[in-house]
Scaffold this active site. Structure first.
Site, PDB file in Angstrom:
ATOM      1  N   GLN A   1      -5.281   0.246   0.430  1.00 21.37           N
ATOM      2  CA  GLN A   1      -5.082   1.676   0.290  1.00 21.37           C
ATOM      3  C   GLN A   1      -5.129   2.262   1.688  1.00 21.37           C
ATOM      4  OE1 GLN A   1      -5.231   3.692  -3.143  1.00 21.37           O
ATOM      5  NE2 GLN A   1      -3.940   1.894  -3.018  1.00 21.37           N
TER       6      GLN A   1
ATOM      7  N   GLU B   1     -14.573   2.169 -11.526  1.00 21.67           N
ATOM      8  CA  GLU B   1     -13.423   1.987 -10.644  1.00 21.67           C
ATOM      9  C   GLU B   1     -13.213   0.494 -10.410  1.00 21.67           C
ATOM     10  OE1 GLU B   1     -12.764   5.781  -7.905  1.00 21.67           O
ATOM     11  OE2 GLU B   1     -14.349   4.522  -7.109  1.00 21.67           O
TER      12      GLU B   1
ATOM     13  N   ASP C   1      -9.636   0.739  -0.471  1.00 26.00           N
ATOM     14  CA  ASP C   1      -9.666  -0.508  -1.261  1.00 26.00           C
ATOM     15  C   ASP C   1      -8.665  -1.578  -0.839  1.00 26.00           C
ATOM     16  OD1 ASP C   1     -10.782   1.607  -2.581  1.00 26.00           O
ATOM     17  OD2 ASP C   1      -9.817   1.209  -4.488  1.00 26.00           O
TER      18      ASP C   1
ATOM     19  N   TRP D   1      -6.950   5.670   8.234  1.00 22.47           N
ATOM     20  CA  TRP D   1      -7.909   5.435   7.137  1.00 22.47           C
ATOM     21  C   TRP D   1      -7.457   4.311   6.212  1.00 22.47           C
ATOM     22  CZ3 TRP D   1     -12.555   7.016   4.991  1.00 22.47           C
ATOM     23  CH2 TRP D   1     -12.737   6.696   3.648  1.00 22.47           C
TER      24      TRP D   1
HETATM   25  C1  FRU Z   1     -11.740   3.393  -5.263  1.00 18.78           C
HETATM   26  C2  FRU Z   1     -10.573   4.298  -5.597  1.00 18.78           C
HETATM   27  C3  FRU Z   1      -9.795   3.792  -6.788  1.00 18.78           C
HETATM   28  C4  FRU Z   1      -8.460   4.422  -6.589  1.00 18.78           C
HETATM   29  C5  FRU Z   1      -8.307   4.365  -5.093  1.00 18.78           C
HETATM   30  C6  FRU Z   1      -7.552   5.512  -4.494  1.00 18.78           C
HETATM   31  O1  FRU Z   1     -12.197   3.531  -3.958  1.00 18.78           O
HETATM   32  O2  FRU Z   1     -11.027   5.610  -5.823  1.00 18.78           O
HETATM   33  O3  FRU Z   1     -10.395   4.065  -8.021  1.00 18.78           O
HETATM   34  O4  FRU Z   1      -7.443   3.744  -7.241  1.00 18.78           O
HETATM   35  O5  FRU Z   1      -9.605   4.343  -4.557  1.00 18.78           O
HETATM   36  O6  FRU Z   1      -7.314   5.274  -3.142  1.00 18.78           O
END
Ligand code: FRU
Length: 537
Positions: free
Chosen positions: A38, A204, A22, A19
């Site tokens: 991420q 976000e 961001d 997975w």
């Molecule tokens: C956005 C988010 C961010 C956070 C991250 C966690 O998609 O929710 O706000 O930092 O993903 O993975």
């Protein structure tokens, strides 16, 4: 074997497996582009408590080498996940990262990391600051500990202080909290947020950057505002998972941002992309003097399918972004480097697309292609176009109207199509007159996934957006097709729509590409170029 799967992309970045969400902290350092993401290393579903910063580098924004994760949960200040953040290049050329840690109490706090070895252009190792966490939420500073995340790239004020903004929420009010610092370690909360808006929910991944008024060149994030500069504030809203932006003025003295047109959140509001595109971030490419936008494109398939595939999430092709001449919107265009992947070109010049016709584009690798078309509609036909229905204010609904129009369009491309068109994704244009006595037109751009797959479980929402162009001029439409992603740019990048699709029949050599015109009036294809695209690393 993941590599041979039909939906695995050929030239869009994806981690080796599992997975991804961001994009965080894109930058260029010693001639090498870095991107972080991420990443859940352990599976194809999101696991916020385990998130690490995946890391990849490239010299051309196309071919990427994956390195081992740059930041992993290890300290009380990030033990429950290393979340999104940004890179800032300090004046001495040193990059630093600020990121959100989900701490041992599941509070969102802001942390700093620095490269271990600045002579390593790949910046493989990062050291967490002993002072972490640098910024913590508390009832004293009125920051909600579950809504305090995603610090931006810092910008440097004329008062000698760095500034960052971090996304937050108070009830349904979304806000961009402002912090300032002299040394990047001690951060002081400003009494006022940079900006806020009621009714939007959590902000976000805010992004705040200057754009030149009259030039497509990018500006450094710390570029001082002045008459030739506008500022952009982008926020990602969890209600609909879309990235909205406003263009406005940054008052450096009062440290507030004032959008020219307020904050609009309806279906016509400015968005980077009217399809699937979220948690995006820009950075200034100082070598090529451009600002580049990155966006995460999630799957539209059910979780069980993602688990079966062993991966989820990909990256939109990096886009150069700049202010449109009108000052009303941003323009985006795939970075020019992507054109290096083009191989054989199929070219049409001046072809009539009769009302009700479909024409196959032969000779291109239809599952992996870059297609650019210019359509021309006659002025005579434009004057006879249907008048738009008074209630048709939502372009997404207009694009869902299945009946063939009696007038202009839909015309465009059918991509990732099976031979007999049991499956296809339609990227198209519709043109209406704005009113019975009006000389104005309403142009709509659609990306219709409703027929994209015989498979039932996927999200096949039809996307649509207004396209602010004069239909008397050639209408440009570019589409990047790559197995399970269709990224489309209308009006030379004024409106963008990205879709995810999972055909069952239109796979590999059984994939076709067509140009079509379902309207009753003829349309001219002034030119069409379709390039087969090589795969990237
Ligand atoms: C956005 C988010 C961010 C956070 C991250 C966690 O998609 O929710 O706000 O930092 O993903 O993975």
């Amino acid at each position: 074997n993941i590599k041979n799967q039909p939906y695995r992309t050929g030239y869009h970045f994806q981690p080796p497996k599992n997975w991804m969400n961001d994009w965080t902290g894109p930058m260029i350092y010693k001639g090498i582009y870095h991107l972080f993401y991420q990443w859940n290393q352990n599976g194809a579903v999101m696991d916020v408590n385990k998130t690490v910063w995946g890391h990849a580098t490239s010299t051309d924004l196309i071919n990427w080498i994956t390195l081992s994760p740059a930041i992993r949960p290890s300290r009380p200040s990030d033990i429950n996940g290393c979340w999104s953040g940004s890179v800032t290049i300090l004046p001495n050329g040193k990059p630093v990262i600020l990121y959100t840690g989900n701490d041992r109490y599941n509070r969102q706090v802001q942390n700093l990391v620095k490269p271990k070895n600045l002579t390593d252009p790949y910046l493989r190792h990062w050291t967490k600051s002993p002072e972490n966490p640098l910024v913590t939420p508390s009832p004293v500073n009125h920051i909600n500990s579950s809504a305090f995340r995603d610090p931006t790239t810092a910008w440097f004020g004329r008062d000698g202080r760095w500034r960052i903004t971090t996304g937050s929420q108070e009830g349904r009010r979304g806000l961009a909290i402002l912090h300032t610092s002299k040394d990047f370690v001690i951060w002081k909360q400003s009494p006022k947020p940079l900006h806020y808006h009621d009714g939007t929910g959590m902000w976000e991944c805010p992004d705040f950057f200057p754009v030149a008024r009259t030039d497509s060149r990018g500006l450094d994030t710390s570029f001082s505002s002045g008459p030739m500069v506008k500022h952009v504030l982008k926020v990602s809203l969890t209600d609909t998972f879309n990235d909205y932006y406003t263009i406005g003025t940054y008052d450096e003295v009062r440290d507030v941002y004032v959008p020219d047109k307020g904050f609009v959140q309806d279906e016509t509001a400015p968005r980077y992309d009217y399809g699937k595109f979220y948690a995006s971030k820009t950075f200034y490419d100082s070598v090529n003097q451009r600002r580049i936008l990155w966006g995460w494109v999630n799957e539209s398939s059910p979780e069980k399918d993602n688990i079966k595939k062993g991966w989820a999430g990909l990256q939109a092709i990096p886009r150069k972004v700049w202010l449109d001449e009108s000052g009303k919107r941003l323009v985006q265009w795939p970075v020019k480097e992507i054109e290096r992947l083009r191989t054989t070109q199929v070219k049409w010049g001046n072809k009539l697309l009769k009302g009700g016709s479909v024409m196959e584009v032969h000779g291109v690798t239809a599952p992996q292609a870059d297609v650019e078309v210019f359509f021309k509609v006659s002025g005579f036909d434009l004057e006879k176009a249907d008048v738009i229905e008074p209630g048709w204010t939502d372009p997404q609904l207009i694009c869902s109207q299945r009946n063939a129009s009696s007038g202009l369009g839909p015309f465009g491309l059918m991509v990732l199509a099976s031979k007999n068109m049991e499956e296809y994704t339609s990227v198209n244009i519709r043109i209406f007159r704005a009113g019975e006595n009006s000389k104005e037109h309403v142009v709509v751009m659609c990306s219709d996934q409703s027929t994209s797959s015989l498979e039932k479980g996927n999200d096949k929402t039809t996307y649509g957006a207004f396209l602010d162009i004069s239909p008397y001029q050639p209408i440009s439409l570019r589409t990047l097709i790559d197995k399970s992603i269709v990224e489309s740019f209308g009006g030379k990048g004024k409106t963008c729509i990205t879709s995810r699709v999972y055909p069952k029949l239109a796979i590999g050599e059984r994939t076709h590409l067509f140009a079509f015109n379902k309207g009753s009036q003829n349309v001219n294809v002034l030119s069409l170029s379709a390039w087969s695209m090589k795969s990237s690393l």
